[in-house]
Design an enzyme around this catalytic site. Structure first.
Site, PDB file in Angstrom:
ATOM      1  N   THR A  49      -0.639   4.422   0.272  1.00  0.00           N
ATOM      2  CA  THR A  49      -1.534   5.527   0.672  1.00  0.00           C
ATOM      3  C   THR A  49      -0.816   6.562   1.547  1.00  0.00           C
ATOM      4  OG1 THR A  49      -3.467   4.120   0.520  1.00  0.00           O
ATOM      5  CG2 THR A  49      -3.674   6.058   1.921  1.00  0.00           C
TER       6      THR A  49
ATOM      7  N   CYS B 292       0.851  -1.190   0.000  1.00  0.00           N
ATOM      8  CA  CYS B 292       0.000   0.000   0.000  1.00  0.00           C
ATOM      9  C   CYS B 292       0.886   1.240   0.000  1.00  0.00           C
ATOM     10  CB  CYS B 292      -0.827  -0.058   1.274  1.00  0.00           C
ATOM     11  SG  CYS B 292      -1.559   1.487   1.729  1.00  0.00           S
TER      12      CYS B 292
HETATM   13  P1  5GP Z   1      -0.579  -6.783   4.196  1.00  0.00           P
HETATM   14  O1  5GP Z   1      -1.081  -7.922   5.028  1.00  0.00           O
HETATM   15  O2  5GP Z   1       0.009  -7.223   2.905  1.00  0.00           O
HETATM   16  O3  5GP Z   1       0.333  -5.865   4.975  1.00  0.00           O
HETATM   17  O4  5GP Z   1      -1.852  -5.873   3.876  1.00  0.00           O
HETATM   18  C1  5GP Z   1      -2.956  -6.369   3.176  1.00  0.00           C
HETATM   19  C2  5GP Z   1      -4.006  -5.277   3.079  1.00  0.00           C
HETATM   20  O5  5GP Z   1      -3.513  -4.153   2.321  1.00  0.00           O
HETATM   21  C3  5GP Z   1      -5.250  -5.675   2.321  1.00  0.00           C
HETATM   22  O6  5GP Z   1      -6.095  -6.521   3.046  1.00  0.00           O
HETATM   23  C4  5GP Z   1      -5.867  -4.321   1.999  1.00  0.00           C
HETATM   24  O7  5GP Z   1      -6.588  -3.789   3.077  1.00  0.00           O
HETATM   25  C5  5GP Z   1      -4.632  -3.452   1.779  1.00  0.00           C
HETATM   26  N1  5GP Z   1      -4.392  -3.237   0.344  1.00  0.00           N
HETATM   27  C6  5GP Z   1      -4.348  -4.150  -0.640  1.00  0.00           C
HETATM   28  N2  5GP Z   1      -4.093  -3.582  -1.834  1.00  0.00           N
HETATM   29  C7  5GP Z   1      -3.963  -2.259  -1.596  1.00  0.00           C
HETATM   30  C8  5GP Z   1      -3.713  -1.121  -2.437  1.00  0.00           C
HETATM   31  O8  5GP Z   1      -3.505  -1.215  -3.640  1.00  0.00           O
HETATM   32  N3  5GP Z   1      -3.707   0.097  -1.810  1.00  0.00           N
HETATM   33  C9  5GP Z   1      -3.929   0.235  -0.479  1.00  0.00           C
HETATM   34  N4  5GP Z   1      -3.932   1.462   0.047  1.00  0.00           N
HETATM   35  N5  5GP Z   1      -4.130  -0.826   0.343  1.00  0.00           N
HETATM   36  C10 5GP Z   1      -4.166  -2.042  -0.212  1.00  0.00           C
END
Ligand code: 5GP
Length: 354
Positions: A191, A189
């Site tokens: 953001t 992400c």
């Molecule tokens: P991880 O477990 O990989 O740290 O985070 C997974 C989460 O990242 C997902 O469940 C979703 O909420 C968030 N996420 C997935 N794709 C994106 C994206 O393209 N942009 C953003 N801002 N968040 C994402």
């Protein structure tokens, strides 16, 4: 006038769980199964509340089949067609334990609503719906939850993402059973960098769990877990469910293409609003929105089963160290030790007025 909050807000990396005296002899004595009755659907859930994210590289049918064997949950991504859902249903006919641990995901547009109705009609065994938008603060999203609740009074609805207590309360009062918490912590992400918006995940979970539990609602920590210890910290902070993307990426069940480079095998993992995902599902990146996700190559890790056993083993150990016989007790037993300084104190060395 802009306001600044000086109270420290913490991420998983900022804390450790303090060990506590325990009567447990071995981590095999720890029970990770939890039971919840959802506030609005009134449905009872029993299982190990760890969730594979609804990303198209993680929330696959194959992942759901594997995780359900461990009583773990999968939010299946929203890009499967109604026909693919029908085929999946035929393939797993009679496997109720699977549908006890599977949600269908949806965005918040009119097309999404129609597709959600079609999928739920084609697969009547489905009991869980995951409404997922990047920004759960919009009035449009609140109206959408109300609409879905009216259409599906008996389904359990997960909705998010938000990071503050007042919005958790609003989503629950509108019809969500469980609110997804996390803006910006995801491994792919961007953001926080693209927009400057976010909230340290451990504090978000602590505050949102408090708000949700006050209404007999539930929270799912979503994003930012990079290892089993982070998942244990999320449960310790009060998360009822913990969702992860990156930790489940790179496995056979992800169905991604395996790339070989310099004798190493990799699989692509990308954010659902990354250029890669946008091009795959929509043909291009919409002009009005910045892509807030990136694409990375993760090492190919084979069958997810080994990762699951490692994950469950780590959480069992965390329970043993903190004296929690059941996962349910972890948040009651948790004392967090802060192990990092606030950035401003490190950078400036100035005394910050609190
Ligand atoms: P991880 O477990 O990989 O740290 O985070 C997974 C989460 O990242 C997902 O469940 C979703 O909420 C968030 N996420 C997935 N794709 C994106 C994206 O393209 N942009 C953003 N801002 N968040 C994402």
């Amino acid at each position: 006038m802009p306001r600044i909050e000086f109270e420290p807000k913490l991420d998983f990396k900022d804390v450790l769980l303090r060990p506590k005296r325990s009567t447990l002899k071995s981590r095999a004595d720890v029970d990770l199964v939890r039971e919840f009755t959802f506030r609005n659907s009134k449905k009872v859930y029993t299982g190990v509340p760890i969730v594979a994210s609804n990303m198209d590289t993680v929330g696959t049918f194959e992942m759901a089949q594997e995780l359900a064997q461990h009583r773990m949950f999968t939010t299946v991504h929203k890009h499967y067609t109604v026909d693919e859902w029908k085929q999946f249903r035929d393939q797993v006919a009679g496997a109720q334990q699977l549908f006890d641990n599977v949600a269908v995901s949806s965005g918040s547009g009119d097309n999404d609503f129609q597709k959600l109705k079609d999928v739920c009609a084609a697969v009547p065994e489905l009991e869980y719906i995951c409404l997922d938008v990047a920004n759960g603060y919009s009035e449009h999203f609140v109206d959408f939850i109300r609409r879905v609740r009216e259409e599906f009074p008996r389904h359990t609805i997960f909705a998010g993402n938000v990071v503050t207590g007042e919005m958790v309360e609003e989503l629950i009062l509108t019809g969500a059973d469980m609110v997804k918490v996390g803006i910006g912590p995801g491994s792919v992400c961007t953001t926080r960098k693209k927009t400057g918006v976010g909230y340290p995940q451990l504090s978000a979970v602590l505050e949102c769990a408090d708000a949700a539990h006050g209404l007999n609602g539930h929270v799912m920590s979503d994003g930012g877990c990079t290892n089993p210890g982070d998942v244990a910290k999320a449960f310790g902070a009060g998360a009822d469910f913990v969702m992860a993307g990156g930790m489940f990426a790179g496995h056979d069940q992800c169905k991604g293409e395996v790339i070989e480079k310099d004798g190493q095998k990799y699989v692509l993992f990308y954010g659902m609003s990354s250029d890669t995902a946008m091009k795959k599902h929509h043909g291009s990146v919409a002009e009005y929105r910045a892509s807030e996700g990136k694409t990375v190559k993760v090492p190919y890790r084979g069958d997810v089963n080994a990762t699951v056993l490692d994950l469950l083993g780590g959480i069992r150990s965390a329970c043993t160290y903190t004296g929690a016989t059941h996962l349910k007790e972890l948040s009651k037993r948790a004392t967090f030790i802060r192990v990092t300084q606030q950035i401003n104190e490190i950078y400036t060395g100035l005394e910050v007025k609190k």
